[in-house]
Design an enzyme around this catalytic site. Structure first.
Site, mmCIF file in Angstrom:
data_model
loop_
_atom_site.group_PDB
_atom_site.id
_atom_site.type_symbol
_atom_site.label_atom_id
_atom_site.label_comp_id
_atom_site.label_asym_id
_atom_site.label_seq_id
_atom_site.Cartn_x
_atom_site.Cartn_y
_atom_site.Cartn_z
ATOM 1 N N ASN A 148 0.834 -1.205 0.000
ATOM 2 C CA ASN A 148 0.000 0.000 0.000
ATOM 3 C C ASN A 148 0.866 1.252 0.000
ATOM 4 O O ASN A 148 0.627 2.203 -0.752
ATOM 5 C CB ASN A 148 -0.898 0.032 1.241
ATOM 6 C CG ASN A 148 -2.097 -0.880 1.142
ATOM 7 O OD1 ASN A 148 -2.404 -1.425 0.087
ATOM 8 N ND2 ASN A 148 -2.790 -1.062 2.247
ATOM 9 N N ARG A 526 -4.909 1.897 -13.302
ATOM 10 C CA ARG A 526 -3.562 2.082 -12.769
ATOM 11 C C ARG A 526 -2.905 0.774 -12.349
ATOM 12 O O ARG A 526 -3.480 -0.020 -11.612
ATOM 13 C CB ARG A 526 -3.606 3.059 -11.586
ATOM 14 C CG ARG A 526 -2.246 3.376 -11.001
ATOM 15 C CD ARG A 526 -2.348 4.463 -9.956
ATOM 16 N NE ARG A 526 -2.564 5.752 -10.568
ATOM 17 C CZ ARG A 526 -3.362 6.693 -10.052
ATOM 18 N NH1 ARG A 526 -4.021 6.459 -8.949
ATOM 19 N NH2 ARG A 526 -3.488 7.857 -10.651
ATOM 20 N N HIS A 556 -15.078 3.068 -15.267
ATOM 21 C CA HIS A 556 -14.902 2.314 -14.024
ATOM 22 C C HIS A 556 -16.153 1.523 -13.650
ATOM 23 O O HIS A 556 -16.123 0.688 -12.756
ATOM 24 C CB HIS A 556 -14.537 3.292 -12.896
ATOM 25 C CG HIS A 556 -14.112 2.648 -11.624
ATOM 26 N ND1 HIS A 556 -14.888 2.651 -10.479
ATOM 27 C CD2 HIS A 556 -12.990 1.953 -11.297
ATOM 28 C CE1 HIS A 556 -14.262 2.012 -9.511
ATOM 29 N NE2 HIS A 556 -13.114 1.571 -9.981
ATOM 30 N N TYR A 589 -12.138 -9.962 -2.232
ATOM 31 C CA TYR A 589 -12.785 -8.655 -2.113
ATOM 32 C C TYR A 589 -14.255 -8.853 -1.772
ATOM 33 O O TYR A 589 -14.932 -9.685 -2.364
ATOM 34 C CB TYR A 589 -12.707 -7.885 -3.431
ATOM 35 C CG TYR A 589 -11.374 -7.272 -3.756
ATOM 36 C CD1 TYR A 589 -10.176 -7.840 -3.314
ATOM 37 C CD2 TYR A 589 -11.302 -6.127 -4.544
ATOM 38 C CE1 TYR A 589 -8.953 -7.277 -3.645
ATOM 39 C CE2 TYR A 589 -10.076 -5.563 -4.876
ATOM 40 C CZ TYR A 589 -8.912 -6.140 -4.420
ATOM 41 O OH TYR A 589 -7.702 -5.586 -4.739
ATOM 42 N N ARG A 685 -13.834 2.186 4.376
ATOM 43 C CA ARG A 685 -12.633 1.374 4.560
ATOM 44 C C ARG A 685 -11.375 2.225 4.590
ATOM 45 O O ARG A 685 -10.476 1.996 5.390
ATOM 46 C CB ARG A 685 -12.517 0.341 3.436
ATOM 47 C CG ARG A 685 -11.194 -0.433 3.466
ATOM 48 C CD ARG A 685 -11.181 -1.553 2.463
ATOM 49 N NE ARG A 685 -11.431 -1.131 1.121
ATOM 50 C CZ ARG A 685 -10.506 -0.680 0.264
ATOM 51 N NH1 ARG A 685 -9.252 -0.582 0.650
ATOM 52 N NH2 ARG A 685 -10.821 -0.338 -0.972
#
Length: 815
Positions: A148, A526, A556, A589, A685
């Site tokens: 991250n 990305r 998206h 996910y 989140r």
């Protein structure tokens, strides 16, 4: 003579050429006369052997260098430790002016976006520190924290530094100046990475050791293990290495982003002069080497690491850079190894493509990907034992400032923990969970897919991954459509997908079966650009109509449309999701999806696909909100509707579940709702620009964050009191990029049972009985895992797994 040591170029006294080691002739026998790096026998220098000039490095002058190797209220009043508050980078809400429903909203009401992200990553780090989690899962969270942070520096910090350097940076919505934000990021990064490294060294490594997983330094290996690793080095590693010198004829080499390197200082034993070289640790080789399985095949080392871990004494591992460092005498024979320490750089890897000037977006993206490799350095990580002189040398050559340097104990780059997590040791991981077929698609579990179109015709189907199987729902929907002789056309958006994607394979099969297939491929996703370009080319070769979205906007939204010829005419089947069409991430996910053949939704998707592939600027929608035109105004309209209800004396409620909330217009609308007395629950989140619980501004806003086994990724927007909610799901987060620069879609849920389920997901997530992080009014997050009696609070993800498993007769979690 200067007191500051410098590096020197080779002169006439430099040792001459030497033959390369005969790698093919090397066996498993220990090497004679080898010594540990930096530890010559009897205090003397290493035996001088000839060396090729091109294998040595150099740099500038002479001189010598010596190297060294609940309840909400119970948290509001808790005192906050000094370390939690950073006044220099947190302006706070301006309480000098009157706060209230009829007053202007105050300055400082938005938390800083970048510093809020740092707080999110700290929550990830806290997961790695949670002793209640299985050991290898804790290691996995440590790897996530590191990856991250890598991406954050490559994109957000790089962009911030670029704007500062160009003189075009302006204060953020939080009121902080760009340099304040950058200093805050650097301060937090140093603190959090030091905390991560300390926990890894003091807690994780001893715990791994107790379980038979021994991560050793070279000095900790016994003689037999060293012999084995030396043989492995000469056979598997040495041929791949390329030492690069630095001198007037060898400029400082390009250091690729996120690569691990050794900064090596050597001394000419004849002159005492110092020389510098860089050795790249090969990314093509395993970072973590199992000593027990790494010997020559057919002799020592048969089996897998897990076999040795379970045996008495356990199994030994060593990092690749440790093995390389221990054998630098193979790369630099005849000289003294003075210093060798690992370092790592992070570069600006954000892409900029001028779409208006690009004749072909695909070609422009391919060219920009090549330029990405040479972005400026934004961070340097070094071992904390490196000499200050070598550190300063790297700072100068990489053209960064000392503030960009992070000094940490070895090993650097704890994404290494992914290799530990890959070990197949069930007792050190979460209990195994197998997703079930979604309710409404099959009455009983079966290995054979049913008629998914018949199920969708009878009712809308709500999917909740990973509790509901992606394979038996979305993947089956697209695969069946591709093979169904009644299917006439398929339209699909692809933002991210896996390398062996069954979704892409199904679209190719559909095109080969003569169906009209359109794929809206977002090649600007990305860090997935190269993979998406590859799949775009493959789809085009198969006859799929590939569209690269709209100029200036990323596509998206997660949409799939299937057109079938049926007995009563054409019928359109739709899937709208919150997550990507990616079978692998669908297992990790948490996402939602809707399968429906509702006429209004089908008409909406047809119009939206026409917008994406052609010209349909005046399209209107029945059950969709679509960015960049209607999501922000649509959500604000519904927030204002709840304000009106409250002012009229009716019950009201707003519930939101997203990854990030940054958009100032949405946040201001939520502040106004709070001031009107509307209860607002936000489950976020990641980044959160809201300041919760501030009297007169946001005392009715409750913000929680859940991190766990699965990455919380779904988006839910609910409006209205219990039993009267209006609920939307979709792909959009509450960020400028989603609402202004992307094509996003939210769909309104119509089934009463599904509405209740989704609204309850938000309510359960923010409940004081659920384990979560609480956003306090001082802007810090407090983890909330036990009640006042010390009992563990509900883990909502475990509960949802159990509820899904309960739908299958005779099955329980972990079976």
């Amino acid at each position: 003579m200067s007191d500051t040591p410098t590096f020197s170029a080779p002169d006439e006294s430099w040792p001459g050429p030497a033959p390369e080691p005969d790698v093919d002739a090397i066996g498993d026998e220990p090497l004679l006369g080898t010594t540990e790096v930096g530890d010559p026998p009897n205090g003397s220098v290493l035996n001088v052997e000839p060396v090729r000039a091109e294998e040595i490095l150099v740099a500038a002058d002479d001189v010598s260098l010596v190297g060294v190797e609940h309840e909400d209220a119970e948290y509001d009043d808790e005192p906050v430790a000094d370390a939690e508050v950073h006044p220099s980078v947190d302006i706070g809400v301006d309480t000098s002016q009157t706060l209230g429903e009829d007053s202007p909203l105050p300055k400082g009401r938005f938390a800083d976006r970048e510093l809020s992200w740092m707080a999110f990553n700290e929550r990830v780090l806290e997961q790695s520190e949670d002793l209640d989690l299985p050991l290898l899962e804790r290691a996995w969270f440590s790897a996530i924290f590191s990856s991250n942070l890598d991406e954050f520096y490559m994109v957000r910090v790089a962009g911030l530094k670029r704007r500062i350097a160009a003189g075009i940076a302006k204060p953020s919505a939080s009121g902080l100046e760009p340099r304040q934000v950058l200093e805050g990021i650097q301060l937090r990064t140093r603190g959090l990475t030091a905390r991560q490294a300390s926990h890894f060294q003091d807690e994780v490594l001893p715990a791994l050791h107790a379980e038979g997983i021994h991560l050793r330094a070279w000095a900790e290996l016994d003689d037999m293990q060293r012999e084995r690793m030396t043989a492995y080095f000469r056979r598997q590693i040495f041929p791949v290495l390329t030492p690069l010198a630095v001198d007037p004829s060898h400029p400082f080499p390009y250091i690729s982003g996120l690569s691990l390197n050794l900064a090596v200082v050597v001394r000419n034993p004849l002159t005492g002069k110092l020389h510098f070289a860089r050795v790249k640790v090969p990314q093509s080789l395993p970072r973590l080497i199992n000593v027990d399985t790494a010997a020559r095949p057919g002799t020592i080392g048969i089996g897998v690491p897990e076999d040795y871990v379970s045996q008495p004494g356990g199994s030994t591992f060593i990092t690749l850079e440790e093995v390389v460092r221990a054998h630098l005498d193979h790369l630099f024979p005849g000289v003294e190894i003075v210093e060798a320490h690992s370092f790592r750089v992070t570069r600006n890897e954000d892409l900029e493509v001028e779409e208006d000037d690009a004749e072909n977006l695909l070609t422009a993206m391919e060219e920009e990907l090549l330029r990405r490799k040479f972005g400026p350095v934004v961070r340097l990580e070094v071992e904390d034992t490196i000499s200050s002189f070598v550190r300063d040398f790297l700072i100068e050559k990489l053209e960064i400032s000392p503030a960009d340097v992070i000094s940490l104990p070895a090993p650097l780059d704890l994404t290494l923990c992914n290799d530990l997590h890959d070990l197949d040791i069930a007792q050190l991981k979460y209990p195994r969970y197998v997703p079930v077929t979604a309710a409404g698609l099959a009455e009983v579990e079966s290995s054979r897919p049913g008629d998914i179109f018949a199920s969708i015709r009878s009712h809308d189907v709500l999917l909740h991954h990973p509790y509901d199987s992606f394979a038996t729902s979305v993947q089956s929907f697209i695969t069946q459509a591709a093979r169904d002789p009644h299917t006439l056309a398929m339209k699909q958006t692809l933002y991210r997908t896996s390398g062996d994607s069954p979704i892409v394979s199904a679209l190719i099969e559909a095109a080969q079966n003569g169906k009209q297939v359109v794929a809206i491929v977002e090649i600007k996703a990305r860090f997935d650009e190269e993979a998406n370009i590859s799949w775009a080319r493959k789809l085009e070769r198969a006859g799929v109509h590939v569209v690269y979205g709209m100029v200036g906007l990323k596509t998206h939204c997660k949409l799939s449309l299937v057109v079938r010829q049926e007995a009563d005419g054409l019928r359109r089947y739709c899937h709208i999701g919150t997550g990507n069409y990616h079978p692998k991430t669908a297992r990790g996910y948490e996402d939602l999806g809707l399968l429906t053949c509702d006429r209004d939704v089908a008409q909406d998707l047809t119009r939206l696909f026409n917008q994406l592939s052609g010209y349909a600027p005046r399209s209107t929608f029945h059950r969709l909100l679509v960015a960049p035109l209607s999501i922000r105004p649509g959500l604000i309209e519904r927030i204002e509707g709840q304000i009106a209800r409250k002012r009229a004396g009716e019950e009201a409620w707003i519930g939101i579940k997203v990854n990030s909330v940054v958009d100032e217009a949405i946040i201001d609308a939520l502040y106004r709702a709070s001031q009107a007395g509307v209860p607002v629950d936000v489950l976020v989140r990641g980044i959160c620009g809201i300041r919760a619980g501030v009297p007169g501004l946001s005392e009715n806003i409750r913000v929680r964050s859940i991190l766990g086994r699965y990455l919380e990724h779904s988006r839910i927007f609910a409006f209205g009191p219990e039993g009267e909610e209006e609920v939307w799901i979709g792909s959009a987060d509450l960020m400028h990029r989603n609402l202004d620069r992307r094509v996003e879609a939210l769909v309104r849920i119509s089934d009463p049972g599904q509405i209740t389920y989704l609204a309850d997901l938000v309510r359960r997530g923010v409940a004081s009985t659920t384990s979560s992080w609480v956003l306090r009014k001082n802007g810090t997050w407090k983890r909330h895992t036990r009640d006042k009696r010390g009992r563990r609070l509900e883990d909502i993800q475990t509960t949802l797994m159990n509820e899904a498993s309960a739908r299958v007769i005779g099955r329980s979690l972990g079976s």
